[in-house]
Motif scaffolding. Structure first.
Motif, PDB file in Angstrom:
ATOM      1  N   TYR A  32       5.271  -5.469  -1.438  1.00  0.00           N
ATOM      2  CA  TYR A  32       6.751  -5.270  -0.543  1.00  0.00           C
ATOM      3  C   TYR A  32       6.484  -4.827   0.639  1.00  0.00           C
ATOM      4  CZ  TYR A  32      10.723  -4.985   1.475  1.00  0.00           C
ATOM      5  OH  TYR A  32      12.134  -5.108   2.267  1.00  0.00           O
ATOM      6  N   ASN A  33       5.962  -3.068   0.150  1.00  0.00           N
ATOM      7  CA  ASN A  33       5.309  -2.259   1.626  1.00  0.00           C
ATOM      8  C   ASN A  33       4.140  -3.122   2.769  1.00  0.00           C
ATOM      9  OD1 ASN A  33       7.521  -0.184   0.165  1.00  0.00           O
ATOM     10  ND2 ASN A  33       6.040   0.308  -0.269  1.00  0.00           N
ATOM     11  N   ALA A  34       3.351  -3.890   1.905  1.00  0.00           N
ATOM     12  CA  ALA A  34       2.250  -4.508   2.357  1.00  0.00           C
ATOM     13  C   ALA A  34       2.763  -5.007   3.454  1.00  0.00           C
ATOM     14  CB  ALA A  34       0.747  -4.465   1.540  1.00  0.00           C
ATOM     15  N   PHE A  35       3.684  -6.321   3.021  1.00  0.00           N
ATOM     16  CA  PHE A  35       3.899  -6.908   3.339  1.00  0.00           C
ATOM     17  C   PHE A  35       5.183  -6.684   4.909  1.00  0.00           C
ATOM     18  CE2 PHE A  35       7.144 -10.409   4.673  1.00  0.00           C
ATOM     19  CZ  PHE A  35       6.396 -11.162   5.287  1.00  0.00           C
ATOM     20  N   ILE A  36       5.084  -5.965   4.554  1.00  0.00           N
ATOM     21  CA  ILE A  36       6.805  -5.182   5.747  1.00  0.00           C
ATOM     22  C   ILE A  36       5.410  -4.697   6.974  1.00  0.00           C
ATOM     23  CG2 ILE A  36       8.215  -3.146   6.258  1.00  0.00           C
ATOM     24  CD1 ILE A  36       9.576  -5.569   4.342  1.00  0.00           C
TER      25      ILE A  36
END
Length: 93
Positions: A32-36
């Motif tokens: 999720y953090n990498a996607f954001i």
């Protein structure tokens, strides 16, 4: 008996921590953090996928260690497998 219960409880808690939190929640949070941030890579997806796939196996292994400790401190003995097999084979004939 208290040590047996403690081993079992620690095995369950450690299995939940390792299997659920470390192997499922954290990789999903990393994805999720990498996607954001726009840093998603195929390698990250592969690593997180492997962690998620093996989460139940690792949690089961950790739980089994606690269960083995439980049986050790409780004094539970393994059954006599040879005698059970002989009894089964004699009743089959």
């Amino acid at each position: 008996m208290a040590l047996a219960f403690l081993c079992y409880a620690l095995g369950v808690l450690a299995a939940l921590y390792v299997g659920f939190w470390r192997m499922i929640c954290m990789p999903l949070q990393d994805l999720y953090n990498a996607f954001i941030s726009g840093d998603v890579s195929l390698f990250l997806i592969a690593v997180c996928g492997v962690k998620i796939l093996f989460s139940a196996t690792l949690a089961g292994m950790v739980w089994c260690i606690g269960y083995i400790g439980f049986n050790y401190f409780k004094g539970t003995k393994d059954p006599d497998w040879d005698a059970l097999e002989e009894r089964r084979s004699s009743s089959d004939s």
